[in-house]
Enzyme design. Sequence first.
Site, PDB file in Angstrom:
ATOM      1  N   GLY A  75       0.810  -1.216   0.000  1.00  0.00           N
ATOM      2  CA  GLY A  75       0.000   0.000   0.000  1.00  0.00           C
ATOM      3  C   GLY A  75       0.836   1.256   0.000  1.00  0.00           C
ATOM      4  N   THR A  76       2.139   1.104   0.281  1.00  0.00           N
ATOM      5  CA  THR A  76       3.004   2.293   0.318  1.00  0.00           C
ATOM      6  C   THR A  76       2.999   2.979  -1.037  1.00  0.00           C
ATOM      7  OG1 THR A  76       4.425   1.125   1.852  1.00  0.00           O
ATOM      8  CG2 THR A  76       5.345   3.097   0.837  1.00  0.00           C
ATOM      9  N   THR A  77       2.896   4.297  -1.024  1.00  0.00           N
ATOM     10  CA  THR A  77       2.902   5.071  -2.267  1.00  0.00           C
ATOM     11  C   THR A  77       4.244   5.801  -2.401  1.00  0.00           C
ATOM     12  OG1 THR A  77       1.832   6.884  -1.077  1.00  0.00           O
ATOM     13  CG2 THR A  77       0.399   5.380  -2.283  1.00  0.00           C
ATOM     14  N   HIS A 135      -4.521  15.980   2.374  1.00  0.00           N
ATOM     15  CA  HIS A 135      -4.099  14.916   3.296  1.00  0.00           C
ATOM     16  C   HIS A 135      -3.575  15.529   4.593  1.00  0.00           C
ATOM     17  CE1 HIS A 135      -4.240  12.154  -0.163  1.00  0.00           C
ATOM     18  NE2 HIS A 135      -4.335  11.200   0.754  1.00  0.00           N
ATOM     19  N   LYS A 139       1.955  13.303   5.653  1.00  0.00           N
ATOM     20  CA  LYS A 139       2.111  12.571   4.390  1.00  0.00           C
ATOM     21  C   LYS A 139       3.405  12.996   3.711  1.00  0.00           C
ATOM     22  CE  LYS A 139      -0.202  10.989   0.268  1.00  0.00           C
ATOM     23  NZ  LYS A 139       0.272   9.631   0.553  1.00  0.00           N
ATOM     24  N   THR A 146      -3.039   8.226  -4.808  1.00  0.00           N
ATOM     25  CA  THR A 146      -4.442   8.195  -5.250  1.00  0.00           C
ATOM     26  C   THR A 146      -4.706   9.281  -6.289  1.00  0.00           C
ATOM     27  OG1 THR A 146      -5.046   7.414  -3.067  1.00  0.00           O
ATOM     28  CG2 THR A 146      -6.833   8.300  -4.419  1.00  0.00           C
TER      29      THR A 146
END
Length: 239
Positions: A75-77, A135, A139, A146
Amino acid sequence: MKILLIGYGKMGKAIEGIAIKRGHTIAGIIDVQNFADFDKFSNSNVDVAIEFTTPNSAYINILKGLQSNIPLVVGTTGWLDKMPEIQKMVADTDGTLCYSSNYSVGVNIFWAVNEKLAQLMQPQSDYDVTMDEIHHVYKKDAPSGTAITTAEGVIKHLNRKKKWSIDIESITQSDLFIAHKRIHNVPGTHTVRYTSPIDSIELTHTAFNREGFATGAVLAAEFIATKKGFFTMKDVLSL
Ligand SMILES: NC(=O)c1ccc[n+]([C@@H]2O[C@H](COP(=O)([O-])OP(=O)(O)OC[C@H]3O[C@@H](n4cnc5c(N)ncnc54)[C@H](O)[C@@H]3O)[C@@H](O)[C@H]2O)c1
Protein backbone atom coordinates in the site's frame (compact mmCIF):
# COMPACT_ATOMS: atom_id res chain seq x y z
CA MET A 1 -4.51 -16.67 7.34
CA LYS A 2 -1.19 -15.90 8.99
CA ILE A 3 -0.39 -12.28 8.13
CA LEU A 4 2.98 -10.54 8.39
CA LEU A 5 2.61 -6.78 8.91
CA ILE A 6 5.49 -4.77 7.42
CA GLY A 7 5.21 -1.27 8.87
CA TYR A 8 3.39 -0.67 12.13
CA GLY A 9 2.38 2.96 11.77
CA LYS A 10 -1.11 4.39 11.34
CA MET A 11 -2.02 1.89 8.58
CA GLY A 12 -0.24 -1.14 10.07
CA LYS A 13 -2.21 -0.69 13.31
CA ALA A 14 -5.53 -0.19 11.47
CA ILE A 15 -4.87 -3.34 9.39
CA GLU A 16 -4.02 -5.36 12.50
CA GLY A 17 -7.45 -4.52 13.98
CA ILE A 18 -9.39 -5.41 10.80
CA ALA A 19 -7.38 -8.61 10.19
CA ILE A 20 -8.07 -9.90 13.70
CA LYS A 21 -11.79 -9.00 13.37
CA ARG A 22 -11.89 -11.07 10.16
CA GLY A 23 -10.42 -14.09 11.96
CA HIS A 24 -6.81 -13.87 10.80
CA THR A 25 -3.65 -14.24 12.89
CA ILE A 26 -0.80 -11.73 12.98
CA ALA A 27 2.29 -13.92 12.39
CA GLY A 28 4.69 -11.03 12.98
CA ILE A 29 5.21 -7.28 12.85
CA ILE A 30 8.26 -5.71 11.20
CA ASP A 31 9.15 -2.08 11.76
CA VAL A 32 12.41 -0.12 11.80
CA GLN A 33 13.59 -1.24 15.25
CA ASN A 34 13.28 -5.01 14.50
CA PHE A 35 13.96 -5.00 10.76
CA ALA A 36 16.46 -7.90 11.15
CA ASP A 37 13.52 -10.15 12.16
CA PHE A 38 12.29 -9.99 8.55
CA ASP A 39 14.65 -12.90 7.76
CA LYS A 40 12.72 -15.16 10.17
CA PHE A 41 9.68 -15.10 7.87
CA SER A 42 8.99 -17.00 4.65
CA ASN A 43 6.09 -18.79 2.99
CA SER A 44 6.58 -21.61 5.52
CA ASN A 45 5.30 -19.48 8.43
CA VAL A 46 3.39 -16.65 6.67
CA ASP A 47 0.51 -16.80 4.16
CA VAL A 48 0.67 -13.17 3.10
CA ALA A 49 2.47 -9.93 4.04
CA ILE A 50 0.89 -6.46 4.06
CA GLU A 51 3.37 -3.62 3.51
CA PHE A 52 2.57 0.00 4.50
CA THR A 53 5.85 1.79 5.26
CA THR A 54 7.57 4.73 3.55
CA PRO A 55 8.40 5.56 -0.09
CA ASN A 56 12.12 4.89 0.57
CA SER A 57 11.69 1.49 2.21
CA ALA A 58 8.95 -0.15 0.10
CA TYR A 59 11.30 -1.34 -2.67
CA ILE A 60 13.67 -3.27 -0.40
CA ASN A 61 10.73 -4.74 1.55
CA ILE A 62 9.16 -5.96 -1.70
CA LEU A 63 12.47 -7.55 -2.79
CA LYS A 64 12.83 -9.33 0.55
CA GLY A 65 9.22 -10.53 0.43
CA LEU A 66 9.58 -11.89 -3.11
CA GLN A 67 12.87 -13.61 -2.22
CA SER A 68 11.09 -15.34 0.69
CA ASN A 69 8.17 -16.40 -1.57
CA ILE A 70 5.66 -14.43 0.50
CA PRO A 71 2.63 -13.04 -1.37
CA LEU A 72 2.62 -9.26 -0.84
CA VAL A 73 -0.08 -6.61 -0.53
CA VAL A 74 1.69 -3.26 -0.94
CA GLY A 75 0.00 0.00 0.00
CA THR A 76 3.00 2.29 0.32
CA THR A 77 2.90 5.07 -2.27
CA GLY A 78 5.63 7.29 -3.74
CA TRP A 79 7.90 4.58 -5.28
CA LEU A 80 6.20 4.14 -8.70
CA ASP A 81 9.43 4.76 -10.67
CA LYS A 82 10.41 1.22 -9.63
CA MET A 83 7.10 -0.37 -10.69
CA PRO A 84 8.23 -1.77 -14.11
CA GLU A 85 11.23 -3.43 -12.42
CA ILE A 86 9.02 -4.85 -9.65
CA GLN A 87 6.44 -6.19 -12.11
CA LYS A 88 9.23 -7.95 -14.04
CA MET A 89 10.58 -9.41 -10.81
CA VAL A 90 7.13 -10.73 -9.83
CA ALA A 91 6.94 -12.49 -13.21
CA ASP A 92 10.56 -13.78 -13.07
CA THR A 93 10.19 -15.17 -9.54
CA ASP A 94 6.65 -16.55 -10.12
CA GLY A 95 5.74 -14.33 -7.18
CA THR A 96 2.55 -12.66 -6.00
CA LEU A 97 2.00 -8.94 -5.47
CA CYS A 98 -1.03 -6.69 -5.22
CA TYR A 99 -0.50 -2.93 -5.47
CA SER A 100 -3.07 -0.19 -5.21
CA SER A 101 -2.40 3.45 -4.43
CA ASN A 102 -5.72 3.25 -2.58
CA TYR A 103 -7.32 0.08 -1.18
CA SER A 104 -10.68 1.57 -0.25
CA VAL A 105 -13.68 0.15 -2.09
CA GLY A 106 -15.15 3.66 -2.37
CA VAL A 107 -12.06 5.10 -4.07
CA ASN A 108 -11.95 2.22 -6.54
CA ILE A 109 -15.58 2.99 -7.47
CA PHE A 110 -14.67 6.73 -7.63
CA TRP A 111 -11.90 5.80 -10.11
CA ALA A 112 -14.35 3.86 -12.29
CA VAL A 113 -16.79 6.83 -12.32
CA ASN A 114 -13.86 9.22 -12.94
CA GLU A 115 -12.90 7.32 -16.10
CA LYS A 116 -16.51 7.30 -17.31
CA LEU A 117 -16.82 11.07 -16.69
CA ALA A 118 -13.58 11.71 -18.62
CA GLN A 119 -14.98 9.72 -21.57
CA LEU A 120 -18.16 11.85 -21.52
CA MET A 121 -16.06 15.05 -21.35
CA GLN A 122 -13.80 14.12 -24.28
CA PRO A 123 -16.04 15.85 -26.91
CA GLN A 124 -17.03 18.71 -24.50
CA SER A 125 -14.11 21.04 -25.15
CA ASP A 126 -15.69 23.96 -23.19
CA TYR A 127 -14.82 22.13 -20.00
CA ASP A 128 -11.37 22.37 -18.48
CA VAL A 129 -10.41 19.95 -15.71
CA THR A 130 -8.33 20.37 -12.55
CA MET A 131 -7.86 18.26 -9.44
CA ASP A 132 -7.12 18.74 -5.79
CA GLU A 133 -6.12 16.45 -2.97
CA ILE A 134 -6.00 17.08 0.79
CA HIS A 135 -4.10 14.92 3.30
CA HIS A 136 -2.75 15.04 6.84
CA VAL A 137 0.44 16.98 7.43
CA TYR A 138 2.60 13.86 7.93
CA LYS A 139 2.11 12.57 4.39
CA LYS A 140 5.56 12.30 2.77
CA ASP A 141 4.69 12.24 -0.96
CA ALA A 142 2.80 14.81 -3.07
CA PRO A 143 0.66 14.51 -5.04
CA SER A 144 -0.80 11.45 -3.37
CA GLY A 145 -0.64 8.08 -5.12
CA THR A 146 -4.44 8.20 -5.25
CA ALA A 147 -4.31 11.57 -7.01
CA ILE A 148 -1.81 10.20 -9.55
CA THR A 149 -4.03 7.20 -10.34
CA THR A 150 -7.04 9.54 -10.63
CA ALA A 151 -5.10 11.86 -12.98
CA GLU A 152 -4.01 8.89 -15.10
CA GLY A 153 -7.68 7.89 -15.40
CA VAL A 154 -8.54 11.36 -16.75
CA ILE A 155 -5.55 11.57 -19.13
CA LYS A 156 -6.30 8.11 -20.55
CA HIS A 157 -9.67 9.34 -21.92
CA LEU A 158 -9.27 13.12 -22.35
CA ASN A 159 -6.98 13.88 -25.30
CA ARG A 160 -6.63 17.58 -24.37
CA LYS A 161 -4.66 16.66 -21.21
CA LYS A 162 -1.26 15.08 -21.83
CA LYS A 163 0.27 14.86 -18.34
CA TRP A 164 -0.39 15.90 -14.74
CA SER A 165 1.54 18.63 -12.92
CA ILE A 166 1.69 20.14 -9.44
CA ASP A 167 3.79 23.11 -10.57
CA ILE A 168 1.49 26.12 -10.95
CA GLU A 169 4.38 28.26 -12.29
CA SER A 170 5.00 26.11 -15.38
CA ILE A 171 1.46 24.85 -16.03
CA THR A 172 0.26 24.71 -19.66
CA GLN A 173 -3.22 24.13 -21.10
CA SER A 174 -2.39 20.49 -21.86
CA ASP A 175 -1.38 19.81 -18.21
CA LEU A 176 -3.83 18.46 -15.65
CA PHE A 177 -3.11 20.59 -12.59
CA ILE A 178 -3.24 18.86 -9.18
CA ALA A 179 -3.36 21.20 -6.19
CA HIS A 180 -2.26 19.55 -2.93
CA LYS A 181 -3.04 20.78 0.57
CA ARG A 182 -1.82 19.38 3.89
CA ILE A 183 -4.24 19.83 6.82
CA HIS A 184 -4.03 18.20 10.23
CA ASN A 185 -5.90 14.87 10.58
CA VAL A 186 -7.34 14.60 7.05
CA PRO A 187 -7.11 10.89 5.96
CA GLY A 188 -7.57 11.76 2.26
CA THR A 189 -9.89 13.87 0.06
CA HIS A 190 -9.70 13.88 -3.75
CA THR A 191 -11.68 16.04 -6.18
CA VAL A 192 -11.85 16.13 -9.97
CA ARG A 193 -13.45 19.38 -11.15
CA TYR A 194 -14.66 20.14 -14.69
CA THR A 195 -15.40 23.84 -15.27
CA SER A 196 -16.96 25.57 -18.29
CA PRO A 197 -17.94 29.25 -18.61
CA ILE A 198 -21.48 28.30 -17.50
CA ASP A 199 -21.19 25.58 -14.86
CA SER A 200 -19.00 23.05 -13.11
CA ILE A 201 -19.15 19.37 -12.21
CA GLU A 202 -17.22 18.01 -9.23
CA LEU A 203 -16.51 14.42 -8.34
CA THR A 204 -15.18 14.04 -4.78
CA HIS A 205 -14.17 11.12 -2.61
CA THR A 206 -13.75 11.88 1.10
CA ALA A 207 -12.25 9.27 3.43
CA PHE A 208 -13.60 9.69 6.99
CA ASN A 209 -10.96 7.43 8.56
CA ARG A 210 -8.39 4.73 7.66
CA GLU A 211 -10.79 1.80 8.06
CA GLY A 212 -11.66 1.71 4.34
CA PHE A 213 -7.98 1.40 3.30
CA ALA A 214 -7.32 -1.24 5.97
CA THR A 215 -10.39 -3.34 5.08
CA GLY A 216 -9.50 -3.22 1.38
CA ALA A 217 -5.91 -4.28 2.12
CA VAL A 218 -7.13 -7.30 4.12
CA LEU A 219 -9.62 -8.17 1.32
CA ALA A 220 -6.70 -7.99 -1.14
CA ALA A 221 -4.61 -10.27 1.12
CA GLU A 222 -7.43 -12.83 1.22
CA PHE A 223 -7.74 -12.60 -2.59
CA ILE A 224 -4.03 -13.06 -3.49
CA ALA A 225 -2.92 -15.53 -0.79
CA THR A 226 -3.34 -18.56 -3.07
CA LYS A 227 -2.67 -16.87 -6.44
CA LYS A 228 0.40 -16.06 -8.58
CA GLY A 229 1.04 -12.85 -10.49
CA PHE A 230 0.50 -9.10 -10.27
CA PHE A 231 -2.88 -7.78 -9.15
CA THR A 232 -4.65 -4.51 -8.36
CA MET A 233 -7.90 -3.72 -6.52
CA LYS A 234 -9.64 -3.90 -9.92
CA ASP A 235 -8.98 -7.66 -9.79
CA VAL A 236 -9.93 -7.95 -6.12
CA LEU A 237 -13.25 -6.13 -6.65
CA SER A 238 -13.87 -7.48 -10.21
CA LEU A 239 -14.29 -3.90 -11.49
N1 LIG B 1 -2.71 2.36 -0.59
C1 LIG B 1 -3.51 2.85 0.35
O1 LIG B 1 -4.73 2.55 0.43
C2 LIG B 1 -2.92 3.76 1.40
C3 LIG B 1 -3.72 4.29 2.43
C4 LIG B 1 -3.10 5.06 3.42
C5 LIG B 1 -1.73 5.27 3.37
N2 LIG B 1 -1.01 4.76 2.33
C6 LIG B 1 0.44 4.88 2.27
O2 LIG B 1 0.98 3.90 3.14
C7 LIG B 1 2.23 4.34 3.67
C8 LIG B 1 2.21 4.26 5.19
O3 LIG B 1 1.20 5.12 5.70
P1 LIG B 1 1.00 5.31 7.28
O4 LIG B 1 -0.05 6.35 7.38
O5 LIG B 1 0.84 4.02 7.96
O6 LIG B 1 2.43 5.94 7.65
P2 LIG B 1 3.12 5.97 9.11
O7 LIG B 1 4.21 7.00 8.99
O8 LIG B 1 2.09 6.13 10.17
O9 LIG B 1 3.76 4.52 9.27
C9 LIG B 1 4.85 4.05 8.52
C10 LIG B 1 5.55 3.01 9.37
O10 LIG B 1 6.55 2.37 8.58
C11 LIG B 1 7.68 2.17 9.42
N3 LIG B 1 8.87 1.94 8.60
C12 LIG B 1 9.70 2.86 8.03
N4 LIG B 1 10.69 2.22 7.37
C13 LIG B 1 10.46 0.88 7.54
C14 LIG B 1 11.13 -0.27 7.08
N5 LIG B 1 12.24 -0.21 6.33
N6 LIG B 1 10.63 -1.49 7.40
C15 LIG B 1 9.51 -1.59 8.17
N7 LIG B 1 8.83 -0.52 8.63
C16 LIG B 1 9.31 0.71 8.31
C17 LIG B 1 7.74 3.44 10.26
O11 LIG B 1 8.55 3.27 11.41
C18 LIG B 1 6.25 3.60 10.61
O12 LIG B 1 5.90 2.86 11.76
C19 LIG B 1 2.44 5.76 3.10
O13 LIG B 1 3.21 5.64 1.91
C20 LIG B 1 1.03 6.20 2.73
O14 LIG B 1 1.00 7.15 1.69
C21 LIG B 1 -1.58 4.01 1.37
